[in-house]
Scaffold this active site. Structure first.
Site, PDB file in Angstrom:
ATOM      1  N   ASP A 157       1.123  -1.435  -0.093  1.00  0.00           N
ATOM      2  CA  ASP A 157      -0.161   0.087  -0.190  1.00  0.00           C
ATOM      3  C   ASP A 157       0.494   1.467  -0.161  1.00  0.00           C
ATOM      4  OD1 ASP A 157      -1.291  -0.372   3.306  1.00  0.00           O
ATOM      5  OD2 ASP A 157       0.763   0.032   3.095  1.00  0.00           O
TER       6      ASP A 157
ATOM      7  N   HIS B 263       0.721   4.067  -3.250  1.00  0.00           N
ATOM      8  CA  HIS B 263       0.547   5.341  -3.006  1.00  0.00           C
ATOM      9  C   HIS B 263       1.637   5.916  -3.152  1.00  0.00           C
ATOM     10  CE1 HIS B 263       0.025   8.106   0.495  1.00  0.00           C
ATOM     11  NE2 HIS B 263       0.828   9.377   0.045  1.00  0.00           N
ATOM     12  N   GLU B 264       2.747   5.876  -3.351  1.00  0.00           N
ATOM     13  CA  GLU B 264       4.044   6.510  -3.381  1.00  0.00           C
ATOM     14  C   GLU B 264       3.818   6.876  -5.300  1.00  0.00           C
ATOM     15  OE1 GLU B 264       5.378   7.692   0.026  1.00  0.00           O
ATOM     16  OE2 GLU B 264       5.372   8.755  -2.027  1.00  0.00           O
TER      17      GLU B 264
ATOM     18  N   HIS C 118       1.434   9.245  -5.886  1.00  0.00           N
ATOM     19  CA  HIS C 118       1.657  10.453  -6.627  1.00  0.00           C
ATOM     20  C   HIS C 118       2.539  11.125  -7.871  1.00  0.00           C
ATOM     21  CE1 HIS C 118       1.317  11.952  -3.020  1.00  0.00           C
ATOM     22  NE2 HIS C 118       1.812  10.983  -2.146  1.00  0.00           N
TER      23      HIS C 118
ATOM     24  N   TYR D 264       0.331  20.239  -3.720  1.00  0.00           N
ATOM     25  CA  TYR D 264       0.380  19.701  -2.364  1.00  0.00           C
ATOM     26  C   TYR D 264       0.655  20.687  -1.397  1.00  0.00           C
ATOM     27  CZ  TYR D 264       2.208  16.200   0.210  1.00  0.00           C
ATOM     28  OH  TYR D 264       2.353  14.951   0.598  1.00  0.00           O
TER      29      TYR D 264
ATOM     30  N   GLU E 208      -3.136  13.511  -1.534  1.00  0.00           N
ATOM     31  CA  GLU E 208      -2.584  11.983  -0.388  1.00  0.00           C
ATOM     32  C   GLU E 208      -3.739  10.935  -0.029  1.00  0.00           C
ATOM     33  OE1 GLU E 208      -0.613  11.313   1.855  1.00  0.00           O
ATOM     34  OE2 GLU E 208       1.047  12.668   0.591  1.00  0.00           O
TER      35      GLU E 208
ATOM     36  N   ASP F  57      -4.226  -3.425  -1.472  1.00  0.00           N
ATOM     37  CA  ASP F  57      -4.084  -3.596  -1.057  1.00  0.00           C
ATOM     38  C   ASP F  57      -5.384  -3.594   0.108  1.00  0.00           C
ATOM     39  OD1 ASP F  57      -2.885  -3.372   2.567  1.00  0.00           O
ATOM     40  OD2 ASP F  57      -2.931  -5.485   1.521  1.00  0.00           O
TER      41      ASP F  57
ATOM     42  N   ASP G  28      -7.067  -4.790   4.025  1.00  0.00           N
ATOM     43  CA  ASP G  28      -7.270  -4.218   5.129  1.00  0.00           C
ATOM     44  C   ASP G  28      -7.510  -2.922   5.234  1.00  0.00           C
ATOM     45  OD1 ASP G  28      -4.151  -4.808   4.686  1.00  0.00           O
ATOM     46  OD2 ASP G  28      -4.665  -2.576   5.426  1.00  0.00           O
TER      47      ASP G  28
ATOM     48  N   GLU H  49       0.395  -0.615   7.449  1.00  0.00           N
ATOM     49  CA  GLU H  49       0.548  -1.515   8.422  1.00  0.00           C
ATOM     50  C   GLU H  49       2.208  -2.673   8.394  1.00  0.00           C
ATOM     51  OE1 GLU H  49      -1.525  -1.327   5.627  1.00  0.00           O
ATOM     52  OE2 GLU H  49      -2.106  -3.553   5.215  1.00  0.00           O
TER      53      GLU H  49
ATOM     54  N   ASP I 298       2.582  20.957   7.715  1.00  0.00           N
ATOM     55  CA  ASP I 298       2.330  20.199   6.810  1.00  0.00           C
ATOM     56  C   ASP I 298       1.675  20.455   5.820  1.00  0.00           C
ATOM     57  OD1 ASP I 298       2.914  17.681   5.283  1.00  0.00           O
ATOM     58  OD2 ASP I 298       0.641  16.807   6.596  1.00  0.00           O
TER      59      ASP I 298
ATOM     60  N   HIS J  43      -1.990  15.552   5.299  1.00  0.00           N
ATOM     61  CA  HIS J  43      -1.922  13.732   5.919  1.00  0.00           C
ATOM     62  C   HIS J  43      -3.057  14.026   6.638  1.00  0.00           C
ATOM     63  CE1 HIS J  43       2.513  14.385   4.183  1.00  0.00           C
ATOM     64  NE2 HIS J  43       2.003  13.465   3.705  1.00  0.00           N
TER      65      HIS J  43
HETATM   66  O1  LIG Z   1       2.188   9.464   3.448  1.00  0.00           O
HETATM   67  C1  LIG Z   1       2.731   9.488   3.050  1.00  0.00           C
HETATM   68  N1  LIG Z   1       3.546  10.331   2.441  1.00  0.00           N
HETATM   69  O2  LIG Z   1       3.019  11.385   1.789  1.00  0.00           O
HETATM   70  C2  LIG Z   1       3.828   8.345   3.996  1.00  0.00           C
HETATM   71  C3  LIG Z   1       4.916   9.033   4.893  1.00  0.00           C
HETATM   72  C4  LIG Z   1       5.166   7.243   5.134  1.00  0.00           C
HETATM   73  C5  LIG Z   1       4.430   6.610   3.864  1.00  0.00           C
HETATM   74  C6  LIG Z   1       5.406   6.698   3.493  1.00  0.00           C
HETATM   75  C7  LIG Z   1       5.342   7.654   2.993  1.00  0.00           C
HETATM   76  C8  LIG Z   1       2.799   6.866   3.679  1.00  0.00           C
HETATM   77 CA   LIG Z   2      -2.970  -1.735   4.083  1.00  0.00          CA
HETATM   78 ZN   LIG Z   3       1.401  10.757   0.535  1.00  0.00          ZN
END
Ligand SMILES: O=C(NO)[C@]12CC[C@H](CC1)C2
Ligand SMILES: [Ca+2]
Ligand SMILES: [Zn+2]
Length: 308
Positions: A143, A147-148, A151, A162, A171, A182, A185, A190, A230, A235
């Site tokens: 996950d 997530h990355e 982006h 951002y 985000e 993933d 859950d 996690e 932030d 976040h």
């Molecule tokens: O939310 C994030 N980046 O915008 C995270 C912070 C910890 C995980 C790796 C990067 C998610």
């Molecule tokens: Ca997860």
């Molecule tokens: Zn992020």
């Protein structure tokens, strides 16, 4: 050059064994994947010195095509999960790599020193090792990788600024596609968060307040649009669209949600979109794809978090 593509084996961050796509050249194997239908490659490198002066770092090689050392665990997962994210976007939406132009997906592991973070830095991924207490190697979570790399997709589509609400949407879309990678859950991160503590996570989509995020506009956090704040709490306030996503997915199902979210991100959202714009984009995408009943469910999902 297909004949040079190979399949190696690797040990992941959590000690699991998996196959990795490698490349054979000059009697050695590289963590370098030419198997995807694109002009680029998926390549994973090591930053060794821990700084960023040497980005993208050094190729990771093994003469026996087995990547099983402690140091190689982070690379194995960064490489493996990048391939899974490529497959997800290609198989579900026909998207060819993060930019839909088939560009390389380059990842550098062991970035920085005990770095509790990971990021898309505009043209590649970087993954910290974590400090061993807050995080372990951050590429060890599908996950997080989803997530990355989302982006990167956002950067080449809606390009949501951002900061403030557009940043919280940036985000949230990354957390939502991280969930799509993933779906077992509702938690984010996690698998790599607090290796010494089980059952906790960085964020929860089903219950954002569990980890200090609002789940309703009534608790929107007006934080400074500075690094210290932030960037307006991107976040933190992402908890509100994250909860709306949880409401949507539990209402219309996973498969429809994937298509609705992808269409909103790639067709309707723009750099300065607000939460209200995101609701409209998702409702319209649902209407476009599945009709008014699904659109109504999406609208209700956002009403429930106070975005009318
Ligand atoms: O939310 C994030 N980046 O915008 C995270 C912070 C910890 C995980 C790796 C990067 C998610
Ligand atoms: Ca997860
Ligand atoms: Zn992020």
């Amino acid at each position: 050059n297909e004949v040079d593509g190979a399949t190696g084996s690797g040990t992941g961050v959590l000690g699991d064994t998996k196959s990795v796509n490698t490349y054979y050249y000059n009697s050695t194997y590289y963590l370098y994947d030419i198997s995807k239908p694109m002009n680029g490659v998926i390549q994973t490198l090591d930053n060794y010195n821990g700084g960023d002066s040497s980005l993208p770092g050094y190729y990771i090689t093994e003469t026996d095509n087995a990547f099983t050392s402690e140091r190689e665990k982070a690379a194995v997962d960064a490489h493996y999960y990048a391939g899974k994210v490529f497959d997800f976007y290609y198989n579900n939406f026909g998207r060819v790599s993060w930019d839909n132009q088939g560009s390389d997906i380059t990842s550098t592991v062991h970035y920085g020193s005990n770095y509790n973070n990971a990021a898309w830095i505009g043209n590649q991924m970087i993954y910290g090792d974590g400090d061993g207490s807050t995080f372990t190697y951050l590429s060890g979570a599908n996950d997080v990788v989803g997530h990355e790399l989302t982006h990167a997709v956002t950067q080449s589509t809606a390009n949501l600024a951002y900061e403030n609400q557009s940043g919280a949407l940036n985000e949230s879309f990354s957390d939502v596609f991280g969930y799509f990678m993933d779906p077992g859950d509702w938690l984010m991160g996690e698998d790599v968060y607090t290796p010494g503590v089980s059952g906790d996570a960085l964020r929860s989509l089903s219950n954002p307040p569990q980890y200090g995020q609002p789940d309703n506009m009534s608790n929107y956090q007006n934080l400074p649009n500075t690094q210290a704040g932030d960037w307006g709490g991107v976040h933190t306030n992402s908890g509100i669209p994250n909860k709306a996503a949880y409401n949507t997915i539990t209402s219309i199902g996973l498969s429809k949600s994937e298509q609705v979210y992808y269409r909103a991100l790639t067709v309707y959202l723009t750099p300065n979109s607000t939460f209200a714009d995101a609701k409209q984009a998702l409702v319209q995408s649902a209407q476009d794809l599945y009709g008014s009943s699904t659109a109504s469910s999406v609208s209700s999902a956002w009403d429930s978090v106070g975005v009318y």
